[in-house]
Design an enzyme around this catalytic site. Structure first.
Site, PDB file in Angstrom:
ATOM      1  N   HIS A 109     -17.838   5.907  -1.184  1.00 42.85           N
ATOM      2  CA  HIS A 109     -18.819   5.245  -2.030  1.00 42.85           C
ATOM      3  C   HIS A 109     -19.271   3.916  -1.428  1.00 42.85           C
ATOM      4  O   HIS A 109     -18.488   3.231  -0.764  1.00 42.85           O
ATOM      5  CB  HIS A 109     -18.223   4.980  -3.420  1.00 42.85           C
TER       6      HIS A 109
ATOM      7  N   TYR B 215      -9.092  -2.147  -8.770  1.00 41.68           N
ATOM      8  CA  TYR B 215     -10.219  -2.684  -8.005  1.00 41.68           C
ATOM      9  C   TYR B 215     -10.691  -3.999  -8.630  1.00 41.68           C
ATOM     10  O   TYR B 215     -10.914  -4.067  -9.840  1.00 41.68           O
ATOM     11  CB  TYR B 215     -11.436  -1.762  -8.047  1.00 41.68           C
TER      12      TYR B 215
ATOM     13  N   ASP C  10     -19.017  13.915  -5.485  1.00 37.79           N
ATOM     14  CA  ASP C  10     -18.556  13.667  -4.115  1.00 37.79           C
ATOM     15  C   ASP C  10     -18.661  14.927  -3.259  1.00 37.79           C
ATOM     16  O   ASP C  10     -18.970  14.852  -2.069  1.00 37.79           O
ATOM     17  CB  ASP C  10     -17.121  13.151  -4.127  1.00 37.79           C
TER      18      ASP C  10
ATOM     19  N   GLN D 272     -16.249  -7.397 -12.214  1.00 36.03           N
ATOM     20  CA  GLN D 272     -15.760  -6.218 -12.928  1.00 36.03           C
ATOM     21  C   GLN D 272     -14.434  -5.797 -12.317  1.00 36.03           C
ATOM     22  O   GLN D 272     -14.239  -5.922 -11.103  1.00 36.03           O
ATOM     23  CB  GLN D 272     -16.779  -5.082 -12.820  1.00 36.03           C
TER      24      GLN D 272
ATOM     25  N   LYS E 299     -15.169  -5.061  -2.604  1.00 37.40           N
ATOM     26  CA  LYS E 299     -14.021  -4.597  -3.378  1.00 37.40           C
ATOM     27  C   LYS E 299     -12.731  -5.145  -2.787  1.00 37.40           C
ATOM     28  O   LYS E 299     -12.568  -5.178  -1.565  1.00 37.40           O
ATOM     29  CB  LYS E 299     -13.957  -3.065  -3.387  1.00 37.40           C
TER      30      LYS E 299
ATOM     31  N   ARG F  74      15.835  -7.123 -12.403  1.00 42.39           N
ATOM     32  CA  ARG F  74      14.870  -6.771 -13.450  1.00 42.39           C
ATOM     33  C   ARG F  74      13.775  -5.844 -12.963  1.00 42.39           C
ATOM     34  O   ARG F  74      13.141  -5.134 -13.733  1.00 42.39           O
ATOM     35  CB  ARG F  74      14.224  -8.038 -14.008  1.00 42.39           C
TER      36      ARG F  74
END
Length: 204
Positions: A62, A132, A169, A47, A72, A23
């Site tokens: 960052h 993230y 950036d 988040q 993260k 599958r």
């Protein structure tokens, strides 16, 4: 789940078993039990972020003001990318060092980076997706960056891709300039914050 601590304190890789069949494929890139066993506290998810990038797109480097900062947990559910963790914590034994880990949809390998660390990646294929899990919500006034093409950092971007950067950036300061401006997290503050997280976990 295979968990490996990277040479930069506060950075880890997580490699789940992958189960292919007729599958398709199943994997669980994040498992709370394995995370807590390795790090001593639970991952707070405030988040989730999702990005899709063309080959050559670089996002980062960052980082956020710490505390509270933003930890993260990232993985690549589509395509492939080179994930780069940069130690931007002034006073850290590995300040200015980086670790690079390839993430892709086939392995479902994930990276966790603690508050205070810098994060960047380059997409190695078109339509590469990054997922993230973030410990705090986006805070535009507390978000910062350093140049991903800072020659002093010497980040390992592949030579066979044409880098594509956002205007923000591209205009980011070098690591040295960010340090001079007082933008970078302090190692001692980060260590205190990590200790507080573990203390809270023991109290729960």
């Amino acid at each position: 789940m295979r968990v490996t601590e990277l040479p930069i304190a506060g950075a880890w890789t997580f490699e789940p078993p992958v189960f292919p069949d007729a599958r398709g494929v199943f994997a669980a890139p994040f498992q709370s039990t394995a995370f807590r066993s390795a790090l001593g506290f639970d991952l707070t998810v405030a988040q989730t972020n999702h990005s899709m990038s063309a080959r050559g797109v670089i996002r980062g480097v960052h980082f956020a003001d710490t505390p509270p900062g933003q930890a993260k947990y990232v993985y690549c559910p589509r395509g492939a990318l080179l994930d780069v963790i940069v130690d931007v914590r002034v006073g850290s034994p590995t300040f200015g060092c980086f670790e690079a880990v390839e993430l892709d949809a086939a392995s479902c390998r994930a990276v966790y980076l603690a508050e205070g660390l810098g994060h960047a990646f380059v997409a190695l294929t078109d339509d590469t997706v990054m997922s993230y899990l973030c410990s705090t919500p986006y805070n535009p006034t507390g978000e910062h960056g350093v140049s991903p093409v800072d020659p002093e950092l010497g980040l390992p971007w592949p030579s066979d891709v044409v880098p594509v950067l956002s205007d923000k950036d591209a205009a980011a300061p070098t690591l040295a300039e960010a340090a001079e401006r007082g933008l970078l997290p302090r190692w001692d503050a980060c260590v205190e914050w990590y200790a507080e997280l573990r203390l809270r976990a023991r109290e729960c």
